[in-house]
Design a protein around this motif. Structure first.
Motif, PDB file in Angstrom:
ATOM      1  N   GLY A  82      -2.970   0.935  -0.054  1.00 57.20           N
ATOM      2  CA  GLY A  82      -2.110   0.730  -1.218  1.00 57.20           C
ATOM      3  C   GLY A  82      -2.519   1.566  -2.410  1.00 57.20           C
ATOM      4  O   GLY A  82      -1.819   1.592  -3.429  1.00 57.20           O
ATOM      5  N   GLN A  97       0.591  -8.196   2.662  1.00 59.80           N
ATOM      6  CA  GLN A  97       0.404  -8.636   1.279  1.00 59.80           C
ATOM      7  C   GLN A  97      -0.991  -8.330   0.735  1.00 59.80           C
ATOM      8  O   GLN A  97      -1.338  -8.761  -0.357  1.00 59.80           O
ATOM      9  CB  GLN A  97       0.654 -10.149   1.177  1.00 59.80           C
ATOM     10  CG  GLN A  97       2.036 -10.581   1.615  1.00 59.80           C
ATOM     11  CD  GLN A  97       3.128  -9.978   0.736  1.00 59.80           C
ATOM     12  OE1 GLN A  97       3.003  -9.928  -0.481  1.00 59.80           O
ATOM     13  NE2 GLN A  97       4.198  -9.520   1.375  1.00 59.80           N
ATOM     14  N   GLY A  98      -1.800  -7.576   1.471  1.00 62.49           N
ATOM     15  CA  GLY A  98      -3.138  -7.272   1.005  1.00 62.49           C
ATOM     16  C   GLY A  98      -4.089  -8.444   1.199  1.00 62.49           C
ATOM     17  O   GLY A  98      -3.736  -9.465   1.807  1.00 62.49           O
ATOM     18  N   ASP A 143      -7.185  -6.037  -2.708  1.00 63.27           N
ATOM     19  CA  ASP A 143      -6.618  -4.767  -2.254  1.00 63.27           C
ATOM     20  C   ASP A 143      -5.126  -4.940  -1.958  1.00 63.27           C
ATOM     21  O   ASP A 143      -4.609  -6.062  -1.930  1.00 63.27           O
ATOM     22  CB  ASP A 143      -7.367  -4.237  -1.023  1.00 63.27           C
ATOM     23  CG  ASP A 143      -7.190  -5.112   0.220  1.00 63.27           C
ATOM     24  OD1 ASP A 143      -6.032  -5.322   0.638  1.00 63.27           O
ATOM     25  OD2 ASP A 143      -8.202  -5.583   0.777  1.00 63.27           O
ATOM     26  N   GLN A 144      -4.455  -3.837  -1.756  1.00 63.98           N
ATOM     27  CA  GLN A 144      -3.015  -3.844  -1.475  1.00 63.98           C
ATOM     28  C   GLN A 144      -2.742  -3.273  -0.090  1.00 63.98           C
ATOM     29  O   GLN A 144      -1.724  -2.631   0.142  1.00 63.98           O
ATOM     30  CB  GLN A 144      -2.274  -3.025  -2.542  1.00 63.98           C
ATOM     31  CG  GLN A 144      -2.443  -3.580  -3.943  1.00 63.98           C
ATOM     32  CD  GLN A 144      -1.766  -2.717  -4.994  1.00 63.98           C
ATOM     33  OE1 GLN A 144      -1.441  -1.549  -4.750  1.00 63.98           O
ATOM     34  NE2 GLN A 144      -1.548  -3.285  -6.172  1.00 63.98           N
TER      35      GLN A 144
END
Length: 366
Positions: free
Chosen positions: A267, A351-352, A294-295
């Motif tokens: 991400g 969704q991380g 995180d992403q």
């Protein structure tokens, strides 16, 4: 036989105990025995309480000296000094098969003829043994794979690739990578061993969590840049004090941020969020939390409970490809436990992920 005294004595014992009269009928049982074997144990033949032939035969031998000693089918059956028997067997209890150690002893003479049956749950010992065997097997596998590859490359370099500079350089590069991974594995094993040996001793130093988090991000800045990831730090502008071991806490956040960069960096952003908690119920007081967010792709819910197990990987191939040892989160869990903190993991596919370390705030420097 003073059954009331015997009942009072065994009631104070933490392990399941059943007292039998001369006819092998139960006349007393403590609460632990009822929890294990069921209610309404008294005034029943012992054979209807615990249906195990070796134990029943041991009871018969203790109650009747003329009875033939029970056979010794395996080394788990042994005589004890009191003239009774100790048996390591598996019984059906609590709706499952339970490994236990059962000791059958003669009643003290002043109480008349009878027997005491003591049952000790040995499932914890069995589980610890299985964990040890699994750990040895996992370490052996982790070391054998790169060693096998390196041995193959060495044989090739001594033979067909002896005069091939291109192949030699390529094989040496792979060998260097594998050796480095083995070195990381050994270092992580040593680190895990040190953390476990100190886990019951709480750190007494004071650590500025904000400064530590900033230092970790600076250390990993180049690795993040190489992965095209930006690290954003929030809430670390002013000092935040906790009681802790600076080196170990650095290792915790280094592992979490490095994992976020490696596996969740798709991400392009990894966030470290430092927060104050006025009252954390799980710690029963004020706390500080550091969330590593995180992403990335996220992790399926089925994997979350096992992420901190040694050598557990969501994607084994990807982890090894990126140099992971499978021990990073286990180390994080043990260090957090040593600091009397909590590790929370939240993630959903697409969704991380969020890994949050919650530590008790230093009451003297809040």
């Amino acid at each position: 036989m003073d059954q009331a005294i015997i009942q009072q004595v065994i009631a104070a014992l933490p392990v399941p105990v059943v007292a039998l009269d001369a006819e092998a009928r139960v006349f007393a049982a403590n609460v632990a025995a009822s929890r294990l074997l069921g209610d309404n144990l008294t005034d029943r033949p012992f054979v209807t309480v615990l249906r195990h032939p070796v134990i029943v035969q041991a009871v018969d031998s203790v109650l009747d000296p003329a009875h033939v000693d029970p056979p010794v089918p395996d080394p788990n059956l042994a005589k004890v000094e009191s003239g009774g028997y100790r048996n390591r067997v598996v019984i059906s209890a609590r709706g499952r098969d339970l490994p236990v150690e059962v000791t059958v002893s003669a009643m003290p003479t002043k109480f008349g003829r009878g027997a005491l049956v003591v049952i000790e749950d040995s499932s914890g010992i069995e589980e610890a043994g299985q964990l040890r065997r699994d750990f040895v097997a996992n370490v052996s596998h982790e070391l054998r794979t790169p060693l096998t590859a390196m041995i193959g490359f060495i044989e090739t370099l001594r033979g067909p690739a002896r005069d091939d500079p291109g192949a030699r350089d390529r094989f040496l590069q792979i060998m260097e990578t594998e050796a480095a991974r083995m070195n990381r594995l050994v270092l992580d094993l040593l680190s895990l061993s040190r953390v476990e040996s100190e886990e019951r001793r709480r750190p007494a130093e004071t650590v500025d969590l904000a400064m530590l988090v900033r230092a970790v991000t600076e250390t990993l800045a180049q690795q993040a840049l190489a992965n095209n990831v930006r690290i954003l730090v929030e809430g670390a502008d002013s000092p935040v004090y906790v009681a802790g071991d600076a080196d170990q806490l650095t290792q915790v956040f280094h592992n979490l941020v490095e994992n976020a960069v490696k596996y969740g960096g798709t991400g392009g952003l990894v966030t470290l969020r430092l927060s104050h908690i006025a009252h954390e119920p799980s710690l029963r007081g004020p706390a500080c939390s550091v969330a590593v967010i995180d992403q990335g792709e996220g992790i399926d819910e089925m994997h979350l409970p096992r992420l901190t197990e040694r050598f557990y990987r969501v994607d084994s191939h990807r982890s090894r490809e990126k140099g992971g040892t499978g021990l990073g989160l286990a180390i994080v869990k043990h260090i957090t436990s040593r600091h009397r903190g909590k590790l929370r993991i939240e993630s959903e596919p697409g969704q991380g992920s969020r890994f949050t370390v919650i530590l008790p705030a230093d009451p003297e420097r809040r």
